[in-house]
Design a protein around this motif. Structure first.
Motif, PDB file in Angstrom:
ATOM      1  N   THR A 119       0.844  -1.199   0.000  1.00 37.74           N
ATOM      2  CA  THR A 119       0.000   0.000   0.000  1.00 37.74           C
ATOM      3  C   THR A 119       0.877   1.246   0.000  1.00 37.74           C
ATOM      4  O   THR A 119       1.819   1.364   0.796  1.00 37.74           O
ATOM      5  CB  THR A 119      -0.920   0.014   1.226  1.00 37.74           C
ATOM      6  N   ILE A 120       0.584   2.170  -0.878  1.00 36.06           N
ATOM      7  CA  ILE A 120       1.271   3.456  -0.928  1.00 36.06           C
ATOM      8  C   ILE A 120       0.227   4.559  -0.921  1.00 36.06           C
ATOM      9  O   ILE A 120      -0.948   4.323  -1.241  1.00 36.06           O
ATOM     10  CB  ILE A 120       2.177   3.590  -2.168  1.00 36.06           C
ATOM     11  N   ALA A 121       0.634   5.736  -0.534  1.00 35.36           N
ATOM     12  CA  ALA A 121      -0.311   6.857  -0.413  1.00 35.36           C
ATOM     13  C   ALA A 121       0.051   7.947  -1.400  1.00 35.36           C
ATOM     14  O   ALA A 121       1.232   8.234  -1.628  1.00 35.36           O
ATOM     15  CB  ALA A 121      -0.295   7.408   1.010  1.00 35.36           C
ATOM     16  N   THR A 122      -0.967   8.572  -1.978  1.00 34.70           N
ATOM     17  CA  THR A 122      -0.736   9.702  -2.875  1.00 34.70           C
ATOM     18  C   THR A 122      -0.588  10.976  -2.050  1.00 34.70           C
ATOM     19  O   THR A 122      -0.974  11.038  -0.882  1.00 34.70           O
ATOM     20  CB  THR A 122      -1.904   9.870  -3.857  1.00 34.70           C
ATOM     21  N   THR A 123      -0.023  11.984  -2.656  1.00 30.63           N
ATOM     22  CA  THR A 123       0.121  13.288  -2.015  1.00 30.63           C
ATOM     23  C   THR A 123      -0.740  14.295  -2.760  1.00 30.63           C
ATOM     24  O   THR A 123      -1.453  13.955  -3.709  1.00 30.63           O
ATOM     25  CB  THR A 123       1.586  13.743  -2.023  1.00 30.63           C
ATOM     26  N   ASN A 124      -0.649  15.539  -2.342  1.00 31.94           N
ATOM     27  CA  ASN A 124      -1.410  16.597  -3.017  1.00 31.94           C
ATOM     28  C   ASN A 124      -0.802  16.973  -4.363  1.00 31.94           C
ATOM     29  O   ASN A 124      -1.405  17.718  -5.124  1.00 31.94           O
ATOM     30  CB  ASN A 124      -1.470  17.836  -2.123  1.00 31.94           C
ATOM     31  N   VAL A 125       0.398  16.478  -4.622  1.00 29.80           N
ATOM     32  CA  VAL A 125       1.074  16.772  -5.890  1.00 29.80           C
ATOM     33  C   VAL A 125       0.885  15.581  -6.810  1.00 29.80           C
ATOM     34  O   VAL A 125       1.104  14.434  -6.413  1.00 29.80           O
ATOM     35  CB  VAL A 125       2.569  17.056  -5.663  1.00 29.80           C
ATOM     36  N   GLN A 126       0.507  15.847  -8.064  1.00 26.53           N
ATOM     37  CA  GLN A 126       0.287  14.750  -8.997  1.00 26.53           C
ATOM     38  C   GLN A 126       1.591  14.009  -9.280  1.00 26.53           C
ATOM     39  O   GLN A 126       2.670  14.595  -9.310  1.00 26.53           O
ATOM     40  CB  GLN A 126      -0.309  15.272 -10.310  1.00 26.53           C
ATOM     41  N   SER A 127       1.447  12.707  -9.468  1.00 31.83           N
ATOM     42  CA  SER A 127       2.579  11.815  -9.758  1.00 31.83           C
ATOM     43  C   SER A 127       3.593  11.777  -8.632  1.00 31.83           C
ATOM     44  O   SER A 127       4.792  11.617  -8.876  1.00 31.83           O
ATOM     45  CB  SER A 127       3.257  12.215 -11.082  1.00 31.83           C
ATOM     46  N   GLU A 128       3.125  11.923  -7.392  1.00 33.82           N
ATOM     47  CA  GLU A 128       3.985  11.762  -6.223  1.00 33.82           C
ATOM     48  C   GLU A 128       3.275  10.841  -5.227  1.00 33.82           C
ATOM     49  O   GLU A 128       2.073  10.960  -5.014  1.00 33.82           O
ATOM     50  CB  GLU A 128       4.306  13.101  -5.567  1.00 33.82           C
ATOM     51  N   TRP A 129       4.075   9.939  -4.617  1.00 30.22           N
ATOM     52  CA  TRP A 129       3.525   8.976  -3.664  1.00 30.22           C
ATOM     53  C   TRP A 129       4.427   8.902  -2.443  1.00 30.22           C
ATOM     54  O   TRP A 129       5.630   9.203  -2.510  1.00 30.22           O
ATOM     55  CB  TRP A 129       3.425   7.581  -4.295  1.00 30.22           C
ATOM     56  N   LEU A 130       3.845   8.451  -1.321  1.00 28.94           N
ATOM     57  CA  LEU A 130       4.592   8.184  -0.096  1.00 28.94           C
ATOM     58  C   LEU A 130       4.484   6.701   0.208  1.00 28.94           C
ATOM     59  O   LEU A 130       3.383   6.128   0.184  1.00 28.94           O
ATOM     60  CB  LEU A 130       4.050   9.005   1.079  1.00 28.94           C
ATOM     61  N   ALA A 131       5.646   6.083   0.499  1.00 28.78           N
ATOM     62  CA  ALA A 131       5.653   4.649   0.792  1.00 28.78           C
ATOM     63  C   ALA A 131       6.463   4.414   2.051  1.00 28.78           C
ATOM     64  O   ALA A 131       7.597   4.893   2.161  1.00 28.78           O
ATOM     65  CB  ALA A 131       6.250   3.882  -0.385  1.00 28.78           C
ATOM     66  N   ASP A 132       5.870   3.696   3.016  1.00 27.32           N
ATOM     67  CA  ASP A 132       6.574   3.305   4.235  1.00 27.32           C
ATOM     68  C   ASP A 132       7.235   1.953   3.984  1.00 27.32           C
ATOM     69  O   ASP A 132       6.540   0.927   3.825  1.00 27.32           O
ATOM     70  CB  ASP A 132       5.608   3.225   5.414  1.00 27.32           C
ATOM     71  N   LEU A 133       8.552   1.952   3.931  1.00 24.11           N
ATOM     72  CA  LEU A 133       9.292   0.751   3.574  1.00 24.11           C
ATOM     73  C   LEU A 133      10.092   0.254   4.764  1.00 24.11           C
ATOM     74  O   LEU A 133      10.716   1.053   5.477  1.00 24.11           O
ATOM     75  CB  LEU A 133      10.236   1.039   2.392  1.00 24.11           C
ATOM     76  N   LYS A 134      10.079  -1.048   4.970  1.00 20.95           N
ATOM     77  CA  LYS A 134      10.854  -1.651   6.043  1.00 20.95           C
ATOM     78  C   LYS A 134      12.340  -1.546   5.709  1.00 20.95           C
ATOM     79  O   LYS A 134      12.753  -1.792   4.569  1.00 20.95           O
ATOM     80  CB  LYS A 134      10.449  -3.101   6.243  1.00 20.95           C
ATOM     81  N   ILE A 135      13.102  -1.220   6.714  1.00 21.09           N
ATOM     82  CA  ILE A 135      14.527  -0.980   6.488  1.00 21.09           C
ATOM     83  C   ILE A 135      15.232  -2.236   6.014  1.00 21.09           C
ATOM     84  O   ILE A 135      16.120  -2.183   5.155  1.00 21.09           O
ATOM     85  CB  ILE A 135      15.176  -0.430   7.778  1.00 21.09           C
ATOM     86  N   ALA A 136      14.851  -3.388   6.541  1.00 23.56           N
ATOM     87  CA  ALA A 136      15.571  -4.618   6.241  1.00 23.56           C
ATOM     88  C   ALA A 136      15.068  -5.314   4.987  1.00 23.56           C
ATOM     89  O   ALA A 136      15.523  -6.407   4.670  1.00 23.56           O
ATOM     90  CB  ALA A 136      15.480  -5.568   7.434  1.00 23.56           C
ATOM     91  N   GLU A 137      14.121  -4.744   4.270  1.00 21.20           N
ATOM     92  CA  GLU A 137      13.533  -5.429   3.119  1.00 21.20           C
ATOM     93  C   GLU A 137      13.818  -4.667   1.833  1.00 21.20           C
ATOM     94  O   GLU A 137      13.965  -3.446   1.831  1.00 21.20           O
ATOM     95  CB  GLU A 137      12.013  -5.579   3.317  1.00 21.20           C
ATOM     96  N   GLN A 138      13.892  -5.434   0.730  1.00 19.63           N
ATOM     97  CA  GLN A 138      14.128  -4.853  -0.577  1.00 19.63           C
ATOM     98  C   GLN A 138      12.804  -4.701  -1.327  1.00 19.63           C
ATOM     99  O   GLN A 138      11.891  -5.528  -1.169  1.00 19.63           O
ATOM    100  CB  GLN A 138      15.075  -5.739  -1.405  1.00 19.63           C
ATOM    101  N   TYR A 139      12.728  -3.649  -2.153  1.00 17.33           N
ATOM    102  CA  TYR A 139      11.505  -3.348  -2.874  1.00 17.33           C
ATOM    103  C   TYR A 139      11.817  -3.006  -4.326  1.00 17.33           C
ATOM    104  O   TYR A 139      12.931  -2.544  -4.649  1.00 17.33           O
ATOM    105  CB  TYR A 139      10.757  -2.171  -2.230  1.00 17.33           C
ATOM    106  N   ASN A 140      10.820  -3.227  -5.184  1.00 16.62           N
ATOM    107  CA  ASN A 140      10.894  -2.811  -6.577  1.00 16.62           C
ATOM    108  C   ASN A 140       9.741  -1.862  -6.861  1.00 16.62           C
ATOM    109  O   ASN A 140       8.665  -1.968  -6.249  1.00 16.62           O
ATOM    110  CB  ASN A 140      10.804  -4.008  -7.521  1.00 16.62           C
ATOM    111  N   VAL A 141       9.992  -0.951  -7.803  1.00 13.44           N
ATOM    112  CA  VAL A 141       8.955   0.003  -8.187  1.00 13.44           C
ATOM    113  C   VAL A 141       8.670  -0.181  -9.676  1.00 13.44           C
ATOM    114  O   VAL A 141       9.573  -0.451 -10.470  1.00 13.44           O
ATOM    115  CB  VAL A 141       9.382   1.455  -7.886  1.00 13.44           C
ATOM    116  N   GLU A 142       7.405  -0.055 -10.017  1.00  7.80           N
ATOM    117  CA  GLU A 142       6.980  -0.237 -11.408  1.00  7.80           C
ATOM    118  C   GLU A 142       6.106   0.947 -11.811  1.00  7.80           C
ATOM    119  O   GLU A 142       5.230   1.369 -11.048  1.00  7.80           O
ATOM    120  CB  GLU A 142       6.198  -1.542 -11.553  1.00  7.80           C
TER     121      GLU A 142
END
Length: 813
Positions: free
Chosen positions: A414-437
């Motif tokens: 789950t990620i959250a949008t902001t008031n600015v278009q094409s911007e998101w906030l993501a809470d990521l665990k420090i010990a885990e790896q993530y990919n973005v698409e």
């Protein structure tokens, strides 16, 4: 010593001779001796004697010695004057009567008094008679010029060298005493001067400077400004105050300064305050100084381990003006100079820790002298990242972008949008790896791992590169361009395009991320469908070659000498399996392309001509536009006169002539004449002498002067079209002329890439000629790269000459 006496004797003798020469009649034999002595000690002095006679302007000078008297022989009787001088002694001038020489003195001796004497001046307290070592003595002569006076710091005595012939004024001052002055006459025999000073009705004050907040003593400098009195200056440190003695009835101003503090100017006055014994007690005056800023050290500490955190970032915000204060990185943390009158907010962050925000009362810390502060950071298990999708070229946010983040199990989070278009906030665990698409219409798909460093990640996506692609339809065998109709789709969406009036070229915009289906209809050919994409384009052109279900092959039997068409020729085609391909009226109709792989034997027969038997390849004939010329040699015959025939009846047709069997006369076949190469060249050159391209010969390269390409690309620029159109005109004017287009480059870059680029550019030129209606059978192309320079590659101008396209006439009939 003897030599000196002799020298003086000679001087006296010469002087005496000079006087005698003036008045030889009155020459005297009397001799006088001169001597000078110190009046007090009686010591002989080497004084100078100047002897004046009556009104003589220039005296006779005799230099005295320390060994004895000097002699003087007067030249004549009369009144003389003698002037005796000696440095530091009073000069004397006395008369010398030499009228009665018999009664005159034989010895002339004078006593000289010292002109400068050392005077001792001693300043004492009028009451206790103690020497005042702080006294200041100044001596002035009659002209108010100050005379040097020196003090012995050990004894407090003052000494001055004074001229006995002058009067002086002495001025005396001492702190806490009434100043005084006195006049002295140096002629007095008293060389010791004692002056007693009366004390002022004064009071002693001690000055000390302290920090206005901590109240701790600090080192300071003082300037005491006293009306009508000398300004006093002094210093104090943390333990020793600055003391002054002053008249309590007077007001004065004290200026206090200390490094790092704001200077102050304070008016000061005291009332005498005697103590129990009736003595005036020492007063203590404190001056509070305010610092502009105080230095603080901030240590960033792990809240659990109590260890210093090294990689941290700190911001100090002035809450009054909202400006940041620069903090200096120290070994143990950060240091900053902060004002006690200002409220600050401190923000500290470090990777893997929660951000700390604090508002600190620095005035309270300064009061308690807590100049080292610890800021505790708490470790966090997650970090928040800001993800921004921007266009790679414009660097601006991409509207409508679709972004997803996947964890290590490839599960979307789950990620959250902001008031600015094409911007998101993501809470990521420090010990885990993530990919973005990222997937967005009109852009290439983007997928990459999230690199955890910068908390703001800018994801740059690239627009789908579009290209204008040209579709051209040609016959598979003849390569002739076919007027056609086009329909282009991607999926179920019809792609709009444009077609030229001749319907020989269709243009549409394609993207590399899609596949397309092209449908082509051309008269006489079956409907053609094909899946295409941008990658299939060569020089932005996709060529579609169509095959008919059956082709018509035309045979043209002609007289080998006259070139005239021969009628009634029987033509047959037989393959290797003795299968006959029917030829009617010189045309083999609807021949299937499947038969093109077969080899056929052609037979052509007609009366009066030698039969023709030869093998043919239908595929080669197809390339030659499905037409073949059959050259037949006529048989030379000897004919008898024709018999007389009756005229046919009007209703009847004239019977056919019967041709008698020809008498064959054997002849040796003539070989075609070969033209000399020079003649061919001459013929070709003269044939186009007035054309745009002059001086053309078979095998001779001709440079296309005004052909230009995009930088490092095989794309022809529009300004090249007029030059290429002239070449098209030449080729259409001479339909049997064949050429080879050759590309060349300079020597800059990889030779392999240069060779490839030159070939592509040559091919681009042949494509242009082909698109303008020139048969591909007449065109070949070749790349030479940097192999054949026409100029040295040492300057840009010469390299430009080597970057060229040429054509070579390979055949001309």
């Amino acid at each position: 010593m003897k030599s000196l006496v002799i020298l003086f004797a000679l001087i006296i003798f010469n002087i005496s001779s000079a006087f005698a020469s003036n008045n030889p009649a009155k020459k005297l034999d009397s001799t006088y001796t001169f001597g000078a002595f110190d009046k007090n000690s009686g010591k002989r002095l080497a004084a100078t004697f100047k002897i004046y006679f009556k009104s003589t302007a220039d005296p006779m000078v005799i230099q005295g010695t320390l060994q004895g008297d000097i002699q003087f022989k007067p030249a004549t009787k009369g009144q003389y004057e003698v002037e005796i001088s000696m440095p530091n002694y009073i000069t004397k001038r006395v008369p010398l009567d030499l009228e009665n020489l018999g009664a005159g003195k034989t010895n002339f001796k004078e006593l000289l008094e010292i002109a400068l004497d050392e005077y001792i001046i001693l300043i004492t307290d009028a009451k206790d008679k103690q020497i005042i070592t702080t006294a200041q003595v100044k001596v002035f002569d009659e002209t108010r010029q100050e005379v040097e006076a020196k003090v012995n710091p050990k004894t407090g005595e003052w000494k001055a060298m004074l001229d006995n012939s002058k009067s002086y004024n002495i001025q005396i001052e001492a702190p806490g005493y009434q100043s005084t002055s006195l006049d002295i006459n140096a002629k007095s025999n008293n060389k010791f001067i004692s002056v007693a000073l009366q004390k002022n009705a004064s009071q002693v004050a001690s000055f000390i400077a302290v920090d206005a907040i901590t109240k701790e003593p600090i080192a300071a400098s003082y300037k005491v400004l006293r009306p009508e009195e000398e300004t006093l200056m002094g210093q104090s440190d943390k333990t020793n105050p600055y003391k002054i003695e002053f008249n309590p009835k007077k007001k004065f101003t004290v200026e206090v300064s200390s490094e790092g503090y704001k200077p102050i100017s304070v008016p000061v006055s005291f009332e005498p305050t005697p103590n129990d014994q009736g003595m005036v007690k020492v007063l203590l005056k404190k001056f509070e100084l305010q610092k502009d800023t105080y230095s603080f050290l901030f240590k960033i500490i792990d809240a659990q381990t109590r260890e210093n955190i090294v990689n941290t970032r700190m911001r100090i915000i002035n809450l009054k003006n909202k400006q940041s204060i620069a903090a200096k990185i120290e070994k143990e943390g950060f240091s900053a100079n902060l004002s006690p009158d200002t409220e600050y907010s401190i923000e500290v962050e470090s990777d893997g820790y929660r951000q700390a925000d604090q508002t600190i009362n620095f005035k309270d810390l300064i009061t308690r002298q807590q100049f080292v502060q610890e800021i505790l950071l708490i470790r966090k298990t997650e970090e928040q990242y800001r993800l921004i999708v921007v266009d790679e070229e414009t660097n601006k946010n991409v509207p409508g972008a679709n972004l997803r983040v996947f964890n290590a199990k490839n599960e979307p989070i789950t990620i959250a949008t902001t008031n600015v278009q094409s911007e998101w906030l993501a809470d990521l665990k420090i010990a885990e790896q993530y990919n973005v698409e990222v997937k967005t219409e009109g852009y290439l798909a983007y997928r990459a791992p999230i690199l955890k460093g910068n908390k703001t990640l800018t994801l740059k996506i690239r627009k789908v590169p579009v290209a204008d692609i040209y579709f051209m339809v040609t016959d598979f065998y003849t390569k002739n361009i076919l007027p056609s109709n086009y329909k282009l789709k991607t999926g179920n969406t019809l792609v709009e395009g444009s077609i030229n009036p001749e319907k020989t070229r269709y243009k549409a915009t394609l993207t590399p991320d899609k596949s397309y289906e092209i449908e082509v209809t051309s008269e006489g050919y079956p409907v053609y469908k094909e899946l295409v994409n941008q990658a299939k384009a060569v020089d932005n052109v996709i060529r579609i070659e169509l095959k008919k279900t059956g082709y018509n092959f035309t045979f043209n039997p002609v007289d080998a000498k006259t070139g005239e068409v021969i009628p009634n020729v029987k033509i047959s085609l037989t393959d290797g399996g003795n299968q006959v391909l029917a030829v009617n009226n010189y045309v083999a109709k609807a021949v299937s392309p499947q038969n093109f792989e077969k080899k056929y034997s052609l037979t052509a027969q007609v009366a009066n001509y030698k039969p023709v038997n030869e093998n043919i390849d239908l595929k080669d004939m197809a390339v030659a536009n499905f037409s073949r010329e059959i050259r037949m040699e006529k048989i030379e015959v000897v004919q008898t006169p024709p018999p007389t025939q009756e005229k046919p009846k009007p209703e009847e047709k004239a019977p056919e002539k019967k041709v008698e069997a020809p008498v064959i006369v054997a002849e040796t076949p003539k070989q075609p004449e070969k033209k000399a190469p020079d003649e061919s060249v001459k013929l070709l050159t003269s044939a186009i002498a007035d054309d745009y391209f002059k001086g053309i010969a078979v095998g001779l390269p001709v440079k296309l002067e005004n052909v230009y390409f995009d930088q490092s690309q095989p794309v022809i620029k529009p300004q090249s079209y007029p030059e290429l159109d002239k070449l098209v005109s030449l080729l259409k004017r001479y339909p049997k002329m064949m050429i080879e287009v050759v590309g060349h480059t300079d020597n800059v870059g990889d030779p392999r890439m240069n060779l490839y680029l030159s070939e592509l550019r040559a091919k681009a030129v042949t494509n242009y000629l082909f698109n303008k209606g020139v048969s591909p059978n007449r065109l070949t192309h070749k790349g030479r790269g940097q192999e054949q320079p026409i100029s040295a590659n040492d300057t840009e101008e010469n390299r430009q000459k080597n970057r060229r396209v040429e054509f070579v006439v390979t055949e001309f009939n």
